[in-house]
Design a protein around this motif. Structure first.
Motif, PDB file in Angstrom:
ATOM      1  N   SER A 123       1.000   3.881  -3.130  1.00 32.85           N
ATOM      2  CA  SER A 123       0.507   5.267  -2.982  1.00 32.85           C
ATOM      3  C   SER A 123       1.624   6.537  -3.206  1.00 32.85           C
ATOM      4  O   SER A 123       1.200   7.301  -3.791  1.00 32.85           O
ATOM      5  N   GLU A 124       2.659   5.774  -3.468  1.00 33.83           N
ATOM      6  CA  GLU A 124       4.078   6.520  -4.049  1.00 33.83           C
ATOM      7  C   GLU A 124       3.950   6.579  -5.403  1.00 33.83           C
ATOM      8  O   GLU A 124       4.020   7.353  -5.999  1.00 33.83           O
ATOM      9  N   GLN A 125       3.586   5.445  -6.162  1.00 32.32           N
ATOM     10  CA  GLN A 125       3.587   5.346  -7.318  1.00 32.32           C
ATOM     11  C   GLN A 125       2.155   6.042  -8.196  1.00 32.32           C
ATOM     12  O   GLN A 125       2.397   6.595  -9.121  1.00 32.32           O
ATOM     13  N   ALA A 131       0.781  -1.241   0.044  1.00 35.77           N
ATOM     14  CA  ALA A 131       0.004  -0.031  -0.088  1.00 35.77           C
ATOM     15  C   ALA A 131       0.844   1.051   0.033  1.00 35.77           C
ATOM     16  O   ALA A 131       0.597   2.379  -0.700  1.00 35.77           O
ATOM     17  N   GLY A 132       1.827   1.142   0.954  1.00 33.92           N
ATOM     18  CA  GLY A 132       2.847   2.516   0.766  1.00 33.92           C
ATOM     19  C   GLY A 132       3.500   2.686  -0.524  1.00 33.92           C
ATOM     20  O   GLY A 132       3.640   3.785  -0.960  1.00 33.92           O
ATOM     21  N   MET A 133       4.003   1.489  -1.266  1.00 38.19           N
ATOM     22  CA  MET A 133       4.679   1.672  -2.623  1.00 38.19           C
ATOM     23  C   MET A 133       3.712   2.301  -3.633  1.00 38.19           C
ATOM     24  O   MET A 133       3.944   2.964  -4.371  1.00 38.19           O
ATOM     25  N   VAL A 163      -2.403   6.831   1.432  1.00 39.74           N
ATOM     26  CA  VAL A 163      -2.047   5.253   1.554  1.00 39.74           C
ATOM     27  C   VAL A 163      -3.431   4.425   1.779  1.00 39.74           C
ATOM     28  O   VAL A 163      -3.609   3.214   1.134  1.00 39.74           O
TER      29      VAL A 163
END
Lengths: 244, 286
Positions: free
Chosen positions: B246-248, B242-244, B253
């Motif tokens: 949200s960055e992408q 989820a963190g990745m 998040v």
């Protein structure tokens, strides 16, 4: 004019009503002493919870502020009806004028007598097996309190005890639940922040964790708090500035 | 000192910890029994309601400590019996399921916003059911925790109560589901969900007892282990993904987490397998 039964019911309801957020033991003891004076036909009442119960020191409340002061002092002197009743766990009822009382309580007895009180009774506030303090009843007459009055006083003291027990359980439970949820939430936040940093800076998850941990250390903060700041975009740790 | 050959250090340490917790729980039960007896005597002497109600309160607490001691003892015996290494069965939860008369039981820890924070399951079926509830954001555990009361449904009723969940449960071959809230005096920390228990058990009150023992003694007590000896899964990979994500895709998040859940539901896969593919870079969602 409420009937005696109504007054009695009101008193027990007041003592059971500890569930709002403003509960504090001093205010609660004040309610207990107010109810006691109304129902027991005594001149003054004091509720004392001695240090050692909960995290606070000795708490004394009384219908008469001078009595509250006397009871707080007596707790320091380690003498007086509250102290003795607390130690023995048994109720007591004695006159304050005679030499016996002065010998037993060299500071308390003259103090109470000077305030105009002639007799004192003390009933234990029992929490499970432990006594946490007493309900002290002060009179200006010369006759002892009747058995019925003392029994009713003990019922008030017991009701107060249940309320305090319940309040203690609630407060412990609140602490434990908050700790558990905090720990679980921290795990979630840290993993989410690791994912964000891993993606942003092309790091492995282990490297992302190291970065978070080092940032938290060098800023003397908790790792979960830093993780939350990363997720919400307030801080952007990167390898160059992490001091590694 | 005895030297144990063969068994791994960590399982004998865990067994030892469980025996200790069991002994402490039995001590607390005995203490509560003493309090109860004292109040029962006083009730007889004085006839006062106060003592009767205090006595029954202490009896209930004693029962809870005994139920907790039994769970710890079952776990300790299992740890002593066989080696447990990586990928081993969830030993503590297996004991919990057994106490509930089934092979399939799951414990869900739920936040104040009713989100699942962690899960522990006795077997693949109960874990799959919890995964389904996680991706749907609806189901018996959540409802039990929200309403702070037990929830039960059987057969076609399950699908009526929670659309999407019931059909999933049926495809796992499960039909009866009972969820007990894990309540504390100030709220609720999660739920115990039991699937297809032996007939009659749901009405016996035993689930209440197990749920209370888990809450008061195992998860929150003075010698609590909220990790249930390693059985609790915080879904780390799902949150990393989820963190990745949200960055992408530049989204909050929480939205990224919802995307992962939606994809898992659409593909009928566990959220972990979607997440694993995101973390390894094999799957791009947008």
């Amino acid at each position: 004019m409420p009937t005696p039964d109504q007054r009695l019911a009101d008193a027990f309801v007041a003592l059971a009503d500890t569930l709002d957020d403003s509960y504090d033991i001093a205010a609660f003891l004040a309610t207990l002493t107010e109810c006691s004076v109304k129902l027991l036909d005594v001149r003054a009442a004091a509720g004392v919870v001695l240090a050692g119960y909960g995290s606070q020191g000795t708490q004394a409340a009384a219908s008469d502020p001078l009595v509250a002061r006397l009871e707080a002092d007596a707790a320091q002197w380690q003498e007086g009806p509250c102290h003795d009743c607390h130690r023995s766990g048994a109720r007591l009822d004695i006159g304050l004028a005679g030499t016996a009382a002065r010998q037993r309580w060299p500071r308390y007895a003259p103090g109470a007598h000077a305030l105009g009180y002639t007799r004192v009774a003390a009933l234990p506030l029992r929490l499970r097996d432990e006594s946490v303090g007493s309900l002290v009843l002060l009179c200006t007459g010369t006759t002892s309190l009747t058995q019925d009055t003392l029994d009713l006083g003990q019922s008030l003291a017991d009701a107060a005890t249940i309320a305090m027990l319940r309040e203690r359980e609630l407060s412990e439970s609140r602490t434990l639940t908050t700790q558990l949820e905090g720990a679980l939430n921290s795990r979630v936040l840290v993993e989410q922040a690791k994912g964000m940093l891993a993606s942003r800076l092309a790091l492995s998850m282990n490297e992302a964790f190291d970065l978070l941990r080092d940032y938290a250390r060098s800023h003397q903060r908790k790792i979960a708090a830093v993780a939350l700041d990363v997720i919400e975009g307030r801080v952007r740790p990167d390898r160059a500035k992490s001091g590694r | 000192m005895t030297v144990e050959g063969g068994s791994s250090n960590s399982s004998s340490r865990r067994a030892e910890a469980a025996w200790q917790r069991a002994a402490l729980a039995r001590e607390r039960a005995a203490q509560q029994g003493v309090h109860a007896e004292r109040h029962e005597r006083r009730a007889e002497e004085t006839g006062r309601e106060f003592h009767t109600s205090m006595a029954s309160m202490h009896r209930r607490t004693a029962d809870r400590h005994i139920a907790a001691a039994r769970l710890q003892e079952t776990f300790a015996r299992r740890m002593a019996d066989g080696p447990t290494g990586r990928g081993a069965r969830p030993v503590f939860m297996t004991g919990v399921a057994e106490a509930c008369g089934t092979r399939s039981a799951a414990l869900t820890l739920i936040g104040t916003d009713l989100s699942q924070l962690a899960v522990a399951a006795s077997d693949r079926l109960s874990r799959t059911a919890q995964d389904l509830e996680y991706v749907l954001g609806a189901g018996p555990a959540r409802e039990a925790a929200r309403d702070r009361r037990p929830v039960a449904a059987v057969g076609p009723d399950v699908e009526k109560c929670w659309p999407g969940y019931g059909s999933g449960l049926a495809s796992l071959g499960l039909s009866l589901v009972v969820a007990m809230p894990l309540t504390t005096p100030v709220g609720c920390i999660g739920a115990l969900t039991v699937f297809d228990p032996r007939p009659g058990l749901a009405e016996s009150g035993v689930f209440d007892e197990v749920a209370a023992a888990l809450t008061d003694s195992v998860l929150l007590g003075p010698d609590a282990d909220a990790g249930l000896y390693g059985d609790v899964d915080h879904r780390p990979v799902v949150h990393q993904a989820a963190g990745m994500l949200s960055e992408q895709v530049r989204c909050p998040v929480g939205d990224a987490l919802a995307l992962i859940k939606a994809r898992a539901f659409a593909l009928g896969e566990p959220p972990e397998s979607i997440a694993q593919r995101i973390v390894s870079g094999d799957l791009k969602l947008s």
